[in-house]
Design an enzyme around this catalytic site. Structure first.
Site, short mmCIF file in Angstrom:
data_model
loop_
_atom_site.label_atom_id
_atom_site.label_comp_id
_atom_site.label_asym_id
_atom_site.label_seq_id
_atom_site.Cartn_x
_atom_site.Cartn_y
_atom_site.Cartn_z
N TYR A 58 2.00 -3.00 -18.73
CA TYR A 58 0.82 -3.78 -18.30
C TYR A 58 0.08 -4.16 -19.22
CZ TYR A 58 1.56 -0.61 -14.06
OH TYR A 58 2.11 -0.25 -12.80
N HIS A 116 9.58 4.28 -16.15
CA HIS A 116 8.85 3.73 -15.39
C HIS A 116 9.99 3.08 -14.09
CE1 HIS A 116 5.46 0.09 -14.92
NE2 HIS A 116 6.09 0.38 -13.86
N1 LIG Z 1 5.22 2.59 -10.83
C1 LIG Z 1 5.40 1.34 -10.50
O1 LIG Z 1 6.53 0.74 -10.41
C2 LIG Z 1 4.21 0.86 -9.77
C3 LIG Z 1 4.38 -0.22 -9.04
C4 LIG Z 1 3.22 -1.20 -8.40
C5 LIG Z 1 1.99 -0.25 -8.64
N2 LIG Z 1 2.00 0.76 -9.48
C6 LIG Z 1 0.67 1.41 -9.79
O2 LIG Z 1 -0.10 1.83 -8.78
C7 LIG Z 1 -1.51 0.96 -8.61
C8 LIG Z 1 -1.85 0.79 -7.18
O3 LIG Z 1 -1.01 -0.07 -6.55
P1 LIG Z 1 -1.69 -1.57 -6.18
O4 LIG Z 1 -1.83 -2.18 -7.58
O5 LIG Z 1 -0.39 -2.14 -5.41
O6 LIG Z 1 -2.83 -1.27 -5.42
P2 LIG Z 1 -3.32 -1.19 -3.87
O7 LIG Z 1 -4.40 -0.18 -3.92
O8 LIG Z 1 -2.15 -0.87 -2.89
O9 LIG Z 1 -3.59 -2.69 -3.44
C9 LIG Z 1 -4.43 -3.45 -4.20
C10 LIG Z 1 -4.78 -4.65 -3.34
O10 LIG Z 1 -5.54 -4.08 -2.15
C11 LIG Z 1 -6.90 -4.50 -2.40
N3 LIG Z 1 -7.96 -3.81 -1.85
C12 LIG Z 1 -8.29 -2.54 -2.72
N4 LIG Z 1 -9.04 -1.81 -2.15
C13 LIG Z 1 -9.47 -2.48 -0.95
C14 LIG Z 1 -10.75 -2.38 0.20
N5 LIG Z 1 -11.35 -1.34 0.06
N6 LIG Z 1 -10.75 -3.31 0.93
C15 LIG Z 1 -10.14 -4.35 0.69
N7 LIG Z 1 -8.98 -4.69 -0.11
C16 LIG Z 1 -8.80 -3.77 -1.07
C17 LIG Z 1 -7.12 -5.14 -3.76
O11 LIG Z 1 -7.77 -6.42 -3.68
P3 LIG Z 1 -9.00 -6.51 -4.63
O12 LIG Z 1 -8.64 -6.61 -6.01
O13 LIG Z 1 -9.64 -8.05 -4.33
O14 LIG Z 1 -10.02 -5.42 -4.08
C18 LIG Z 1 -5.57 -5.59 -4.16
O15 LIG Z 1 -5.30 -6.79 -3.71
C19 LIG Z 1 -1.14 -0.09 -9.44
O16 LIG Z 1 -2.34 -0.97 -10.11
C20 LIG Z 1 -0.29 0.40 -10.73
O17 LIG Z 1 -1.03 1.14 -11.51
C21 LIG Z 1 2.98 1.36 -10.01
#
Ligand SMILES: NC(=O)c1ccc[n+]([C@@H]2O[C@H](COP(=O)([O-])OP(=O)(O)OC[C@H]3O[C@@H](n4cnc5c(N)ncnc54)[C@H](OP(=O)(O)O)[C@@H]3O)[C@@H](O)[C@H]2O)c1
Length: 285
Positions: A58, A116
């Site tokens: 990241y 990862h």
């Molecule tokens: N190990 C891996 O390979 C891997 C892969 C993917 C992710 N991850 C980790 O997991 C974390 C979480 O996954 P993710 O980034 O996919 O997060 P997520 O929480 O599933 O989705 C984030 C999205 O949801 C929206 N959102 C969040 N809260 C909201 C709410 N209360 N109301 C409406 N929309 C909302 C955000 O938009 P806004 O920003 O506009 O609020 C963003 O577009 C990542 O940031 C990363 O640290 C790890």
């Protein structure tokens, strides 16, 4: 400036896996960096988040380190998860990459270090040895894996001298992870859910809309509550919007009924996986 009395104590509610206390809710940082991430993270910490998820790939560990310092929250009260990128799996690079993470995070330890993705240039046994050596060297408190299927997770557990405390994988209402969950339970480890919002699909679901309205909660809160109310699950959530931080952290002051839990679980449907990079992903269960 908020004082500690304003912190929500509930966001540090932990899932205990062996000696590891994994805060049930973590703040994800994928795709964010620089001053904007620092600002968002400081706000997240001041509103009660106590778990931050980052990764070498990241390229924002330095911003995470800066935010922790700026927040005024003690480093020891924050749980930091980071992940070694696949290019650094070979033994001659693994330890140096952990040292760089420590320098960037401005910390002398990492709470949880993951590999990862399972597919890299070295075997799973070697990846797990790299993690174990980081624990032996006192740089890392706990270790785990990410994006491992059941077989790979069981191999990791077998190869490891230290407990594998989690497998961080995609998990949301539309993705059936029952096999991994069962394996995690049997092996006394946990599942750390990413992509809980299914890239926005949850907000379109009439079923989730109805459950949210009836419980007087937002859909994001319902989904996060559904995740953390399962016995072996930790949830990650990410937002770039300050107002949503407050929303997403308020998931410890209500419970879903067993009926609602089951209804959400049954939203699972084939073909719902979002994150599936061909060159890195395993054969999923
Ligand atoms: N190990 C891996 O390979 C891997 C892969 C993917 C992710 N991850 C980790 O997991 C974390 C979480 O996954 P993710 O980034 O996919 O997060 P997520 O929480 O599933 O989705 C984030 C999205 O949801 C929206 N959102 C969040 N809260 C909201 C709410 N209360 N109301 C409406 N929309 C909302 C955000 O938009 P806004 O920003 O506009 O609020 C963003 O577009 C990542 O940031 C990363 O640290 C790890």
């Amino acid at each position: 400036m908020l004082t500690t009395s304003h912190y929500s104590p509930v966001a540090s509610e932990a899932l205990v896996v062996g000696e590891a206390h994994l805060p049930r809710l973590g703040f994800g940082t994928y795709g964010m960096s620089g001053p904007r991430l620092e600002e968002i993270l400081v706000a997240a910490l001041r509103h009660g988040f106590r778990h931050i998820d980052t990764a070498q790939i990241y390229q924002n560990e330095a911003d995470v380190g800066a935010a922790i310092r700026t927040s005024g929250v003690s480093r020891h009260d924050i749980f930091v998860t980071t992940k070694v990128w696949v290019d650094s799996y070979p033994a001659d690079r693994f330890s140096a990459s952990v040292d760089q993470s420590l320098r960037d995070l401005k910390s002398d330890y990492i709470d949880l270090l993951l590999v990862h993705w399972p597919r890299g240039s070295v075997s799973i046994a070697e990846q797990i040895e790299g993690l174990n050596q980081a624990v032996d060297a006192g740089k890392v408190r706990h270790i785990g894996v990410s994006n491992f299927n059941v077989d790979m997770m069981q191999s990791a557990i077998k190869f490891s001298r230290h407990p594998i405390v989690t497998n961080q994988v995609e998990y949301h209402p539309f993705l059936d992870q029952s096999l991994l969950l069962k394996a995690a339970h049997v092996n006394q480890t946990s599942l750390m859910a990413y992509c809980g919002m299914a890239v926005g699909r949850v907000f379109e679901s009439p079923v989730l809309k109805e459950i949210a309205a009836r419980n007087k909660r937002t859909i994001a809160q319902i989904v996060l509550r559904w995740l953390i109310q399962q016995p072996d699950v930790v949830a990650l959530t990410r937002t770039e919007k300050f107002e949503r931080i407050v929303d997403n952290v308020r998931v410890f002051d209500f419970e879903l009924s067993q009926e609602d839990m089951q209804t959400i679980t049954m939203l699972r449907s084939p073909g719902s996986r979002v994150v599936n990079p061909a060159h890195l992903a395993p054969a999923w269960d």
